[in-house]
Design an enzyme around this catalytic site. Structure first.
Site, short mmCIF file in Angstrom:
data_model
loop_
_atom_site.label_atom_id
_atom_site.label_comp_id
_atom_site.label_asym_id
_atom_site.label_seq_id
_atom_site.Cartn_x
_atom_site.Cartn_y
_atom_site.Cartn_z
N GLY B 37 22.69 -36.02 102.35
CA GLY B 37 21.16 -37.16 102.14
C GLY B 37 21.15 -37.89 101.91
O GLY B 37 22.24 -38.57 101.51
N SER B 41 17.13 -39.12 97.95
CA SER B 41 16.68 -37.38 98.30
C SER B 41 16.97 -36.22 97.60
O SER B 41 16.16 -35.19 97.70
CB SER B 41 18.08 -37.28 99.56
N LYS B 43 19.84 -34.93 96.15
CA LYS B 43 21.21 -34.03 96.09
C LYS B 43 21.82 -33.76 95.12
O LYS B 43 21.87 -32.36 94.41
CB LYS B 43 22.76 -34.86 96.81
N SER B 44 21.96 -35.21 93.63
CA SER B 44 22.48 -34.02 92.13
C SER B 44 22.02 -33.01 91.65
O SER B 44 22.40 -32.04 91.68
CB SER B 44 22.87 -35.67 91.92
N SER B 111 27.20 -38.76 102.33
CA SER B 111 28.37 -38.43 103.95
C SER B 111 27.51 -38.90 104.49
O SER B 111 26.68 -37.67 105.56
CB SER B 111 28.50 -37.32 103.57
#
Lengths: 207, 207
Positions: B37, B41, B43-44, B111
């Site tokens: 994402g 957004s 992710k972590s 990614s």
């Protein structure tokens, strides 16, 4: 939205599952067992034997094998000095991640240069166990399981460690394994020595 | 000597501790949860939340964070297209090793290109769970926890995903997380959705 954003940021910094928690779950301490030695000295065999011994005790380990990694993570590297150093650096970095995950990571690589091994040790100074497979060249060459010495002697491999490229033995390693009176200890006996070391140093029990 | 050599060779081929044995020890199945994402957004945050949820259940997981790895394994890579692809390839290879070790490996990286993510999926076709953090650009930019959007808008970062470099959303992913009626689910709720998926698919219990 700002509340979500803020709570997300705080959560990120607080991320509560760390090495300690994983080690407690596994009841062991993450570390790196780095096996170095000539081709044919028995590194992969020892790595498997340690892994089996640890598994039978209920400990989680993982073997990073230099040859195997050259088919995956390190497949874009060759055998020139620079690529060899990068190969070892990457294995060191990955071994560090596995130790951080709480595993006993067993790295098995020729890793001929002291400088490269010491750089890996520097990443994990308190949990890096260097194991030197101190087997004489003539024994390794006589085994020649992969046929590499034969190819190197025929001039088909250049820069082969022990023949036309140097192997720098460790000046100070945690464990040195060698023949006694010309007899090579069994893989099980050598693995036992490594596992006993891990036990003595408190890597296998955190209770 | 030849006996030792032979037994060593046989042992190498028989190496008895494999993925199955490690999975049994851990009572779970190794897999890769790949969170993709935009920057900001979440992710972590989600990765940590999943890790916490799994740990509370007694499951072993490990987070591979794109930013963190750029300080170690991938510190010799930049942000040009080729280096970005190599960055993702290496994380994919390491995630595969962790899954082989029996862990739930949670990879958290922007990614942005479908091709790179699909190449990682191809390494582990049956245990790759792609999680798409489908958050709108304006929300991510409003959060801007790292101040990167501000820098990119000021022209100080070139090729920033979502602004002057494309993000290619997954065409088909296992889990998509997004806002409902303009409300962003909490990290815990989103982690719960991922963990429930892992449970349903049998990754968390091998008994």
């Amino acid at each position: 939205m700002s509340t979500v954003g803020n709570s997300a940021n705080i959560f990120w910094h607080e991320c509560p599952v760390g090495k300690q928690e994983r080690q407690k779950l596994l009841n062991q301490k993450g570390c790196v067992v780095w096996i170095t030695g000539l081709s044919g000295s028995g590194k992969s065999t020892l790595a498997c034997s340690i892994s089996r011994e640890l598994h039978s005790r209920g400990n989680l380990s993982y073997v990073l094998d230099g040859d195997n990694l050259r088919h995956g993570l390190n497949k874009n590297l060759g055998f020139e000095a620079e690529d060899r150093a990068e190969n070892i650096r990457r294995v060191g970095e990955v071994a560090k991640l596995f130790a951080d995950a709480g595993l006993v990571c067993i790295a098995s690589l020729i890793s001929p240069y002291r400088k490269d091994r010491d750089a890996c040790r520097a990443m994990l100074p308190e949990s890096f166990i260097e194991v030197f497979m101190n087997m004489p060249l003539d024994l390794c060459e006589a085994r020649d399981a992969k046929g590499l010495y034969k190819l190197a002697r025929a001039g088909k491999i250049k820069g082969f460690t022990g023949l036309d490229d140097p192997y720098e033995p460790p000046l100070k390693c945690e464990i040195e394994l060698s023949r006694r009176d010309g007899i090579c200890p069994t893989p099980g006996a050598m693995a036992g020595k490594v596992v006993s070391y891990l036990e003595e140093k408190g890597f296998l029990e955190t209770k």
